[in-house]
Design an enzyme around this catalytic site. Structure first.
Site, short mmCIF file in Angstrom:
data_model
loop_
_atom_site.label_atom_id
_atom_site.label_comp_id
_atom_site.label_asym_id
_atom_site.label_seq_id
_atom_site.Cartn_x
_atom_site.Cartn_y
_atom_site.Cartn_z
CG HIS A 2 -1.68 1.21 1.53
ND1 HIS A 2 -3.06 1.24 1.48
CD2 HIS A 2 -1.28 2.45 1.89
CE1 HIS A 2 -3.46 2.47 1.78
NE2 HIS A 2 -2.41 3.22 2.05
CD GLU A 3 1.98 3.48 3.81
OE1 GLU A 3 2.24 4.56 3.26
OE2 GLU A 3 1.00 3.31 4.55
CG HIS A 16 0.49 6.21 -0.56
ND1 HIS A 16 -0.66 6.74 -1.09
CD2 HIS A 16 0.11 5.59 0.59
CE1 HIS A 16 -1.68 6.46 -0.29
NE2 HIS A 16 -1.24 5.74 0.73
CG ASP A 63 -4.30 6.90 2.01
OD1 ASP A 63 -3.37 7.65 2.37
OD2 ASP A 63 -4.19 5.67 1.92
#
Ligand code: ZN
Length: 247
Positions: A59-60, A63, A163
């Site tokens: 997930h990170e 980003h 987010d």
């Protein structure tokens, strides 16, 4: 961040595990022992948490790698017991770029959930409490599916530091400018936080914790942006003064 274990680099980004993560693992082992679980069951629980955090790293990275496309580098990704943090060197002020970076994280979890949904045979009945109460080889991937869905839903909450808060700010910033957009998004986040704390007070103390987390997340984001804007105004004024003197 101090006292972190370095796991190595992915695409030039350091992946760190904060030491408090060990408390989480210790707590899992302890609670499994209290339940009288055998070694295999305990290891499976630990493996489950490690797999969740692998999803958090992905997930990170969503980003971070999207940010990289806009020329923003990420120093590190740190795993904490409450989740992951990608330390971007800056947040782009272009709303479209911020929007894309914010969406990319949860989008990774959507992809993981979708992949699991495609490979797993459908459940014959809706899962009950017993289904969620312990991890078995039979429900491991189903639970992983639910966790990824939860990560998506949690980040869809339109409040900083989730987010969803950044998505809301970016959408508002298209029309209202970044400072005003941050103010509105932060205020909405704080109202939501108070609502969480109120509900949590009656139903689930965990919500109070989330409420506090959201409240201060919103507050600090607003402070940072208003402060930056103030500084910028200040610099412009200083510049004007200089010009004046030179004239
Ligand atoms: Zn995220």
């Amino acid at each position: 961040m101090k006292w972190s274990l370095n796991l190595g680099r992915v695409a030039g980004i350091k992946i760190l595990v904060h030491w408090t993560f060990l408390i989480l693992i210790g707590w899992i082992v302890f609670s499994e022992m209290q339940r009288g679980s055998d070694l295999a069951a305990t290891l499976l629980s630990v493996a489950f948490v490690v797999t969740i955090f692998l999803c958090v790293v992905l997930h990170e990275l969503g980003h971070a790698l999207t940010a990289k496309r806009y020329g923003v580098s990420t120093k590190m990704i740190t795993l904490l017991p409450i989740g992951g943090v990608a330390s971007l060197e800056r947040i782009p002020e272009n709303p479209k770029q911020e929007l894309m970076i914010a969406i990319a994280g949860p989008a990774v979890n959507v992809v993981i959930a979708l992949a699991l949904w495609l490979i797993l045979p459908p459940l014959r009945e809706l899962p009950d409490e017993a289904f969620f109460s312990r991890i078995t080889p039979a429900n491991f991937l189903y639970l992983l599916f639910f966790v990824n869905m939860m990560l998506v839903l949690f980040n869809a909450i339109p409040a900083f530091p989730m987010d969803g808060g950044r998505v809301l700010r970016a959408l508002l910033a298209f029309k209202l400018g970044r400072v005003r957009a941050t103010q509105i998004a932060a205020n909405m986040g704080q109202m939501l936080a108070i609502f969480f704390m109120f509900i949590g007070f009656f139903y689930n103390p965990f919500l109070i914790l989330i409420g506090i987390f959201v409240f201060f997340g919103a507050w600090s984001e607003n402070m940072v942006v208003q402060h930056l804007d103030f500084l910028r105004g200040h610099l412009v004024r200083e510049g004007m003064m200089t010009n004046f003197v030179t004239l």
